[in-house]
Design a protein around this motif. Structure first.
Motif, PDB file in Angstrom:
ATOM      1  N   GLY A 176      11.917   4.404  11.283  1.00 15.60           N
ATOM      2  CA  GLY A 176      11.516   5.415  10.324  1.00 15.60           C
ATOM      3  C   GLY A 176      10.520   4.773   9.383  1.00 15.60           C
ATOM      4  N   CYS A 177       9.940   5.557   8.513  1.00 19.02           N
ATOM      5  CA  CYS A 177       8.968   5.017   7.569  1.00 19.02           C
ATOM      6  C   CYS A 177       9.023   5.871   6.305  1.00 19.02           C
ATOM      7  N   LEU A 178       9.132   5.214   5.162  1.00 26.67           N
ATOM      8  CA  LEU A 178       9.187   5.960   3.901  1.00 26.67           C
ATOM      9  C   LEU A 178       7.925   6.795   3.693  1.00 26.67           C
ATOM     10  N   SER A 179       6.820   6.367   4.319  1.00 34.43           N
ATOM     11  CA  SER A 179       5.564   7.100   4.177  1.00 34.43           C
ATOM     12  C   SER A 179       5.407   8.214   5.213  1.00 34.43           C
TER      13      SER A 179
ATOM     14  N   GLN B 181       7.560  -6.578  11.661  1.00 35.03           N
ATOM     15  CA  GLN B 181       6.374  -6.111  12.395  1.00 35.03           C
ATOM     16  C   GLN B 181       5.931  -4.736  11.915  1.00 35.03           C
ATOM     17  N   HIS B 182       6.892  -3.888  11.564  1.00 33.83           N
ATOM     18  CA  HIS B 182       6.548  -2.564  11.023  1.00 33.83           C
ATOM     19  C   HIS B 182       5.782  -2.719   9.703  1.00 33.83           C
ATOM     20  N   GLU B 183       6.289  -3.606   8.823  1.00 33.31           N
ATOM     21  CA  GLU B 183       5.621  -3.807   7.527  1.00 33.31           C
ATOM     22  C   GLU B 183       4.261  -4.490   7.718  1.00 33.31           C
TER      23      GLU B 183
ATOM     24  N   PRO C  35       0.802  -1.239   0.000  1.00 35.37           N
ATOM     25  CA  PRO C  35       0.000   0.000   0.000  1.00 35.37           C
ATOM     26  C   PRO C  35       0.827   1.278   0.000  1.00 35.37           C
ATOM     27  N   GLN C  36       2.113   1.177   0.325  1.00 33.55           N
ATOM     28  CA  GLN C  36       2.971   2.366   0.291  1.00 33.55           C
ATOM     29  C   GLN C  36       3.279   2.811  -1.137  1.00 33.55           C
ATOM     30  N   VAL C  37       3.031   1.927  -2.099  1.00 32.49           N
ATOM     31  CA  VAL C  37       3.257   2.308  -3.495  1.00 32.49           C
ATOM     32  C   VAL C  37       1.967   2.135  -4.303  1.00 32.49           C
TER      33      VAL C  37
ATOM     34  N   ASP D 298       2.275  -4.091  10.163  1.00 31.40           N
ATOM     35  CA  ASP D 298       1.346  -3.035  10.556  1.00 31.40           C
ATOM     36  C   ASP D 298       0.770  -2.313   9.347  1.00 31.40           C
ATOM     37  N   HIS D 299       1.607  -2.073   8.328  1.00 30.86           N
ATOM     38  CA  HIS D 299       1.122  -1.371   7.137  1.00 30.86           C
ATOM     39  C   HIS D 299      -0.066  -2.093   6.508  1.00 30.86           C
ATOM     40  N   LEU D 300      -0.082  -3.431   6.601  1.00 20.75           N
ATOM     41  CA  LEU D 300      -1.167  -4.189   5.982  1.00 20.75           C
ATOM     42  C   LEU D 300      -2.480  -4.017   6.736  1.00 20.75           C
TER      43      LEU D 300
HETATM   44 ZN    ZN Z   1       6.615   2.158   7.070  1.00 19.85          ZN
END
Ligand code: ZN
Length: 203
Positions: free
Chosen positions: A107-110, A149-151, A59-61, A153-155
């Motif tokens: 950090g997060c690219l988004s 775990q960070h990724e 979803p980040q892209v 969470d994005h889902l």
């Molecule tokens: Zn992120």
């Protein structure tokens, strides 16, 4: 990070956009069998490299699907102290169990310009499908477990700032860049001493 390589790639979706802040749909067997599946995964991994990440979720892209990849092949500018781990794709991943807890800078690219001092389980057992749709399981620890775990969470539409337990644990990149000037033990003893890419048992 923007160069010729990114011009043909989808752009990043940023914090606050509705598409990013909601649960993503599961990938179907038909999705994996489709002609464009390999290209979708390749594009995701190329975005991770081009935008300087060590993990990136679909979803980040702009791809609404329960897919992410993670991996560090050399030294990453944003997490110079992180140990390398191999590129891996996860499709419809599930965290089966978790144990312990640790702290790390995320950090997060988004979420450009910010770093967060976040606590999460230290070890996880996970399952899901690989890039070919084959069932896989893994046990992860250290920074790879953190990235997974960070990724994950994005889902579910959860972004790093939503995991911050204290607003003072959200710092600007500008401040992260001059850690030498920090007041001792600020914003917490663990945060003060832990380099990005490492985990800490201490808050
Ligand atoms: Zn992120």
């Amino acid at each position: 990070m923007v160069d010729e390589a990114t011009s043909e790639l989808p752009g990043l979706v940023f914090w606050g956009e509705a598409s990013l802040m909601q649960p993503q749909p599961a990938v179907s067997a038909d999705d994996i069998a489709a002609d464009d599946w390999p290209d979708r995964l390749d594009t995701l991994a190329r975005c991770m490299d081009a935008y300087g990440g060590i993990g990136i979720a679909a979803p980040q892209v702009g791809w609404a699907a329960r897919v992410f990849c993670l991996g560090i092949s050399g030294v990453n500018d944003r997490y110079p102290d992180a140990e390398a781990f191999p590129l891996q794709f996860w499709v419809n991943p599930v965290i089966e169990s978790s144990s312990g807890s640790c702290w790390a800078w995320e950090g997060c690219l988004s979420v450009p310009g910010l770093r967060g001092w976040v606590s999460r389980p230290a070890e996880i057992e996970v399952s899901g499908l690989d890039q070919n749709g084959e069932p896989v399981t893994a046990r992860l620890e250290g920074f790879a477990a953190r990235v997974f775990q960070h990724e994950m969470d994005h889902l579910d539409g959860i972004l790093m700032p939503m995991r911050i337990s204290d607003p003072r644990f959200l710092l600007s990149d500008a401040l992260m860049a001059k850690r030498d000037s920090w007041q001792p033990h600020w914003p917490s003893p663990g945060a003060f001493t832990t380099q990005p890419g490492r985990t800490s048992a201490e808050r």
